[in-house]
Design a protein around this motif. Sequence first.
Motif, PDB file in Angstrom:
ATOM      1  N   ALA A  40       0.818  -1.219   0.000  1.00 55.81           N
ATOM      2  CA  ALA A  40       0.000   0.000   0.000  1.00 55.81           C
ATOM      3  C   ALA A  40       0.843   1.255   0.000  1.00 55.81           C
ATOM      4  O   ALA A  40       0.465   2.282  -0.593  1.00 55.81           O
ATOM      5  CB  ALA A  40      -0.943   0.004   1.204  1.00 55.81           C
ATOM      6  N   GLU A  41       2.007   1.177   0.643  1.00 60.14           N
ATOM      7  CA  GLU A  41       2.870   2.364   0.687  1.00 60.14           C
ATOM      8  C   GLU A  41       4.320   1.920   0.714  1.00 60.14           C
ATOM      9  O   GLU A  41       4.772   1.253   1.646  1.00 60.14           O
ATOM     10  CB  GLU A  41       2.555   3.215   1.924  1.00 60.14           C
ATOM     11  CG  GLU A  41       3.313   4.541   1.933  1.00 60.14           C
ATOM     12  CD  GLU A  41       2.803   5.499   2.997  1.00 60.14           C
ATOM     13  OE1 GLU A  41       3.396   6.574   3.141  1.00 60.14           O
ATOM     14  OE2 GLU A  41       1.799   5.187   3.663  1.00 60.14           O
TER      15      GLU A  41
ATOM     16  N   LYS B 288       4.776   4.537  -5.457  1.00 58.33           N
ATOM     17  CA  LYS B 288       4.445   4.625  -4.035  1.00 58.33           C
ATOM     18  C   LYS B 288       3.566   3.473  -3.574  1.00 58.33           C
ATOM     19  O   LYS B 288       3.505   3.186  -2.375  1.00 58.33           O
ATOM     20  CB  LYS B 288       3.752   5.968  -3.758  1.00 58.33           C
ATOM     21  CG  LYS B 288       4.668   7.188  -3.909  1.00 58.33           C
ATOM     22  CD  LYS B 288       5.824   7.128  -2.926  1.00 58.33           C
ATOM     23  CE  LYS B 288       6.697   8.371  -3.009  1.00 58.33           C
ATOM     24  NZ  LYS B 288       7.839   8.301  -2.058  1.00 58.33           N
ATOM     25  N   SER B 289       2.862   2.815  -4.503  1.00 60.00           N
ATOM     26  CA  SER B 289       2.078   1.629  -4.166  1.00 60.00           C
ATOM     27  C   SER B 289       2.015   0.722  -5.382  1.00 60.00           C
ATOM     28  O   SER B 289       2.038   1.201  -6.517  1.00 60.00           O
ATOM     29  CB  SER B 289       0.671   2.012  -3.700  1.00 60.00           C
ATOM     30  OG  SER B 289      -0.015   2.737  -4.704  1.00 60.00           O
ATOM     31  N   TYR B 290       1.927  -0.559  -5.114  1.00 58.60           N
ATOM     32  CA  TYR B 290       1.878  -1.495  -6.231  1.00 58.60           C
ATOM     33  C   TYR B 290       1.276  -2.823  -5.783  1.00 58.60           C
ATOM     34  O   TYR B 290       1.165  -3.117  -4.585  1.00 58.60           O
ATOM     35  CB  TYR B 290       3.270  -1.715  -6.820  1.00 58.60           C
ATOM     36  CG  TYR B 290       4.203  -2.509  -5.931  1.00 58.60           C
ATOM     37  CD1 TYR B 290       4.277  -3.898  -6.016  1.00 58.60           C
ATOM     38  CD2 TYR B 290       5.024  -1.861  -5.011  1.00 58.60           C
ATOM     39  CE1 TYR B 290       5.127  -4.614  -5.211  1.00 58.60           C
ATOM     40  CE2 TYR B 290       5.881  -2.574  -4.189  1.00 58.60           C
ATOM     41  CZ  TYR B 290       5.930  -3.953  -4.292  1.00 58.60           C
ATOM     42  OH  TYR B 290       6.776  -4.666  -3.481  1.00 58.60           O
TER      43      TYR B 290
ATOM     44  N   HIS C 241       0.834  -0.369 -10.611  1.00 57.48           N
ATOM     45  CA  HIS C 241       1.513   0.510  -9.647  1.00 57.48           C
ATOM     46  C   HIS C 241       0.996   1.935  -9.798  1.00 57.48           C
ATOM     47  O   HIS C 241       0.360   2.293 -10.801  1.00 57.48           O
ATOM     48  CB  HIS C 241       3.029   0.450  -9.834  1.00 57.48           C
ATOM     49  CG  HIS C 241       3.488   0.790 -11.217  1.00 57.48           C
ATOM     50  ND1 HIS C 241       3.597   2.074 -11.691  1.00 57.48           N
ATOM     51  CD2 HIS C 241       3.869  -0.022 -12.244  1.00 57.48           C
ATOM     52  CE1 HIS C 241       4.025   2.061 -12.929  1.00 57.48           C
ATOM     53  NE2 HIS C 241       4.200   0.798 -13.300  1.00 57.48           N
TER      54      HIS C 241
ATOM     55  N   PRO D 112       0.462   6.773  -2.711  1.00 54.42           N
ATOM     56  CA  PRO D 112       0.345   5.698  -1.723  1.00 54.42           C
ATOM     57  C   PRO D 112      -1.110   5.288  -1.530  1.00 54.42           C
ATOM     58  O   PRO D 112      -2.027   6.080  -1.767  1.00 54.42           O
ATOM     59  CB  PRO D 112       0.928   6.323  -0.455  1.00 54.42           C
ATOM     60  CG  PRO D 112       0.729   7.798  -0.633  1.00 54.42           C
ATOM     61  CD  PRO D 112       0.864   8.062  -2.101  1.00 54.42           C
ATOM     62  N   GLN D 113      -1.314   4.016  -1.141  1.00 58.02           N
ATOM     63  CA  GLN D 113      -2.634   3.474  -0.865  1.00 58.02           C
ATOM     64  C   GLN D 113      -3.622   3.717  -2.020  1.00 58.02           C
ATOM     65  O   GLN D 113      -4.782   4.058  -1.817  1.00 58.02           O
ATOM     66  CB  GLN D 113      -3.189   4.068   0.433  1.00 58.02           C
ATOM     67  CG  GLN D 113      -2.305   3.766   1.633  1.00 58.02           C
ATOM     68  CD  GLN D 113      -2.848   4.335   2.927  1.00 58.02           C
ATOM     69  OE1 GLN D 113      -3.851   5.051   2.949  1.00 58.02           O
ATOM     70  NE2 GLN D 113      -2.189   4.014   4.031  1.00 58.02           N
TER      71      GLN D 113
END
Length: 268
Positions: free
Chosen positions: A6-7, A24-26, A44, A48-49
Amino acid sequence: EPEAVAEVKEDEENRITSPNARIKSYAAVPIKVDAKTVGAICIHSPSPQAFNNPLPLLNTLADQIAIAIKNTLLRRESEERAQWLGAMNELTRTIGSSLEIQEVYGAFITRIKKLVDIDWASIGLIDELGEKLQFLALYPELESTWSPGDAIPLAGTATEWVAQNKKPHLEEDLGRERQFWTDEALLKRGIRSILRLPLLSKSQVMGVFVCGSSHPRAYGERDVRVLEELTGQMAPVIENARLFRSLKVQMERLENTQAQLVQAEKLA
């Protein structure tokens, strides 16, 4: 294994960041066919999140893609099998009528070339004493160092190695390394990679089927598998042709001897 982050932590960015994006998230899941990973689905985001529990959906997509890939592979294998079965049927039918393999060898290899990269090919048989290798058929005949019927010493050849080990032998690049004295002649003809496969009769190697390519590293596991299956079908056909030819020669000799005896009796 499936993974979702998530982050991304700062110290992990370099591990997954491409030159053009800051991830930042994937989330990622493997695509598996028969328990073998053949690819992956990855998503991705620079935020984030960005994804809410993405793995179930990605797993479903991966399963659907895996089914499609497997079906494609099965269809391709079926088409390839039909190709070499057709080639084998043609070779078997023609040999059964003419027993002259060289006459049909070119057409046979032309069909096999749809499956495997081949620029030069031969069938060689080991003599009964295990001292000579005789070329039964060559492709292309006019561009070969040897001719059908030619015999060379078996010692020091790849055929000798195949006969001793009863398994295929592959040389990936003759331009870099040559293991046998016959390789030099093949390299001069432009052959860079060469694969030799045993022709087995009653668990004994009676000869070899050889295919060569002008490209280095032309043959992989798939090619070996396809050609091993092919040579398994070729061997009994060639053995039967050889036995029939030997019987024919013996009958001709017997007929000539009888004719000479009859002539001698007439003159007595």
